[in-house]
Design a protein around this motif. Structure first.
Motif, short mmCIF file in Angstrom:
data_model
loop_
_atom_site.label_atom_id
_atom_site.label_comp_id
_atom_site.label_asym_id
_atom_site.label_seq_id
_atom_site.Cartn_x
_atom_site.Cartn_y
_atom_site.Cartn_z
N THR A 18 0.84 -1.20 0.00
CA THR A 18 0.00 0.00 0.00
C THR A 18 0.87 1.25 0.00
O THR A 18 0.55 2.25 -0.65
CB THR A 18 -0.93 0.01 1.22
N ARG A 19 1.99 1.19 0.69
CA ARG A 19 2.91 2.33 0.74
C ARG A 19 3.43 2.67 -0.65
O ARG A 19 3.44 3.84 -1.05
CB ARG A 19 4.06 2.03 1.69
N TYR A 20 3.86 1.66 -1.40
CA TYR A 20 4.34 1.91 -2.77
C TYR A 20 3.23 2.52 -3.63
O TYR A 20 3.47 3.45 -4.41
CB TYR A 20 4.83 0.61 -3.40
N ALA A 21 2.01 1.99 -3.48
CA ALA A 21 0.89 2.51 -4.27
C ALA A 21 0.61 3.97 -3.91
O ALA A 21 0.34 4.79 -4.80
CB ALA A 21 -0.36 1.65 -4.03
N MET A 22 0.70 4.31 -2.63
CA MET A 22 0.43 5.68 -2.20
C MET A 22 1.54 6.64 -2.63
O MET A 22 1.28 7.82 -2.91
CB MET A 22 0.24 5.73 -0.68
N GLN A 23 2.77 6.15 -2.71
CA GLN A 23 3.85 6.99 -3.23
C GLN A 23 3.57 7.38 -4.68
O GLN A 23 3.73 8.55 -5.07
CB GLN A 23 5.18 6.25 -3.13
N GLU A 24 3.13 6.42 -5.48
CA GLU A 24 2.79 6.71 -6.87
C GLU A 24 1.60 7.67 -6.94
O GLU A 24 1.57 8.57 -7.78
CB GLU A 24 2.48 5.41 -7.60
N GLU A 25 0.65 7.45 -6.03
CA GLU A 25 -0.55 8.27 -6.04
C GLU A 25 -0.25 9.72 -5.66
O GLU A 25 -0.74 10.66 -6.29
CB GLU A 25 -1.57 7.68 -5.07
N GLU A 77 14.79 5.28 0.60
CA GLU A 77 14.29 4.96 -0.73
C GLU A 77 13.07 5.80 -1.07
O GLU A 77 12.94 6.29 -2.20
CB GLU A 77 13.94 3.46 -0.82
N GLU A 78 12.18 6.00 -0.11
CA GLU A 78 11.00 6.83 -0.33
C GLU A 78 11.41 8.27 -0.65
O GLU A 78 10.85 8.90 -1.54
CB GLU A 78 10.12 6.80 0.91
N ALA A 79 12.42 8.77 0.07
CA ALA A 79 12.90 10.13 -0.17
C ALA A 79 13.43 10.30 -1.58
O ALA A 79 13.12 11.29 -2.27
CB ALA A 79 13.98 10.48 0.86
N VAL A 80 14.24 9.34 -2.04
CA VAL A 80 14.83 9.44 -3.38
C VAL A 80 13.76 9.25 -4.46
O VAL A 80 13.83 9.88 -5.51
CB VAL A 80 15.96 8.41 -3.54
N TYR A 81 12.77 8.43 -4.19
CA TYR A 81 11.70 8.19 -5.16
C TYR A 81 10.83 9.44 -5.36
O TYR A 81 10.44 9.77 -6.47
CB TYR A 81 10.82 7.02 -4.71
N LEU A 82 10.58 10.17 -4.27
CA LEU A 82 9.62 11.27 -4.32
C LEU A 82 10.25 12.64 -4.55
O LEU A 82 9.66 13.49 -5.21
CB LEU A 82 8.82 11.32 -3.02
N GLY A 83 11.42 12.88 -3.99
CA GLY A 83 11.90 14.24 -3.83
C GLY A 83 12.53 14.89 -5.05
O GLY A 83 13.30 14.26 -5.77
N ARG A 128 10.36 7.34 -10.96
CA ARG A 128 11.72 6.82 -10.94
C ARG A 128 11.74 5.30 -10.78
O ARG A 128 10.88 4.73 -10.11
CB ARG A 128 12.51 7.49 -9.80
N ASN A 129 12.75 4.72 -11.39
CA ASN A 129 12.94 3.27 -11.31
C ASN A 129 13.88 3.00 -10.14
O ASN A 129 15.04 3.41 -10.15
CB ASN A 129 13.54 2.76 -12.62
N THR A 130 13.39 2.27 -9.14
CA THR A 130 14.16 2.06 -7.91
C THR A 130 15.35 1.12 -8.09
O THR A 130 16.16 0.98 -7.16
CB THR A 130 13.25 1.52 -6.79
N VAL A 131 15.46 0.47 -9.25
CA VAL A 131 16.64 -0.37 -9.50
C VAL A 131 17.54 0.23 -10.57
O VAL A 131 18.52 -0.39 -10.99
CB VAL A 131 16.23 -1.82 -9.90
N ASP A 132 17.24 1.46 -11.00
CA ASP A 132 18.12 2.19 -11.91
C ASP A 132 19.46 2.43 -11.22
O ASP A 132 19.49 2.79 -10.04
CB ASP A 132 17.46 3.52 -12.30
N PRO A 133 20.59 2.24 -11.92
CA PRO A 133 21.90 2.44 -11.28
C PRO A 133 22.07 3.81 -10.64
O PRO A 133 22.68 3.93 -9.57
CB PRO A 133 22.89 2.23 -12.43
#
Length: 254
Positions: free
Chosen positions: A174-181, A201-207, A232-237
């Motif tokens: 649910t957390r991943y879904a809400m980050q996208e939302e 990881e959440e910080a880098v994905y969102l900020g 963002r792709n969380t497995v991108d180098p």
């Protein structure tokens, strides 16, 4: 030529302390940074470092012992309707339906019933809760309750939206879904967001930008501007490189 960013909020030399067990404990120490219009700013730091204290000061729920917060060119004096807060522990009113919870701030502002319902419906639709207008909080999942909180915060049309670890109580999926939302909503509404988390990881994905705080007492340890396109792709180098750099520089929680 670089476009100059518009500063919407400034923190200057903020300090805060509390009396704990008959001794003074400093929570925030000499914190200064700017917040720019329409950016998604993440305040990141270890648990119990003073992140929520800082957010309470920005929201006007607390007054700093030293330093000043400026909204535009004006010193912030207490709670201001231009700033809205989404709490970690949602303060939904259990006796009210979804639409009444979303419209609550508008009701307190004296907006007529028909107009506030129209506005509330817009933000219910925005967060994807059409069909749940008459539901009560007890009938909703954790993620749905969080959407109600987000819709309620947006409904009062703030200039700045504060989010205090809003997904910390949710399960991982649910957390991943809400980050996208929340990114989808931010990209549509383009409000300034200040998002607090202890999850790197959440910080880098969102900020767009990350302010890294030290362990308590919190001070600004580093600032990172994230240039990667969203989503963002969380497995991108590059994502993994940034995450490691921040992780290596993050203090352990006390």
């Amino acid at each position: 030529m670089a476009i100059e960013k518009e500063v919407i909020l400034q923190l200057k030399n903020i300090e805060q302390s509390y009396v704990v067990d008959n001794s003074v404990k400093q929570a925030v120490k000499d914190v200064s940074f700017n917040v720019y219009k329409n950016e998604f700013l993440v305040i990141l730091g270890p648990g119990h470092c003073g992140k929520s204290v800082l957010l309470n000061i920005i929201s006007g729920l607390e007054s700093a012992q030293k330093g000043q917060v400026y909204l535009g060119a004006e010193p912030l004096a207490g709670v201001d309707r231009r700033i809205s807060l989404v709490f970690q522990r949602l303060a939904l009113l259990p006796w009210m339906t979804v639409i009444d919870n979303v419209a609550f701030g508008l009701r307190m502002a004296g907006i007529a019933k028909a107009e506030r319902r129209k506005i509330a419906q817009k933000y219910i639709n925005l967060v994807g809760l059409q069909g749940f207008e008459k539901s009560y909080p007890s009938q909703l999942s954790g993620g749905m309750k969080q959407r109600v909180g987000i819709a309620r915060a947006y409904a009062v049309n703030p200039e700045i939206l504060l989010m205090d670890e809003p997904f910390g109580q949710l399960d991982a999926q649910t957390r991943y879904a809400m980050q996208e939302e929340i990114l989808r909503i931010w990209q549509q509404e383009k409000k300034t967001v200040i998002f607090v988390t202890n999850n790197i990881e959440e910080a880098v994905y969102l900020g767009d930008r990350i302010i890294l705080l030290s362990s308590c007492p919190a001070h600004v340890k580093a600032e990172y501007e994230i240039q990667m396109e969203k989503p963002r792709n969380t497995v991108d180098p590059e994502f993994l490189r940034i995450r490691k750099e921040i992780s290596d520089n993050t203090d352990l929680a006390l």
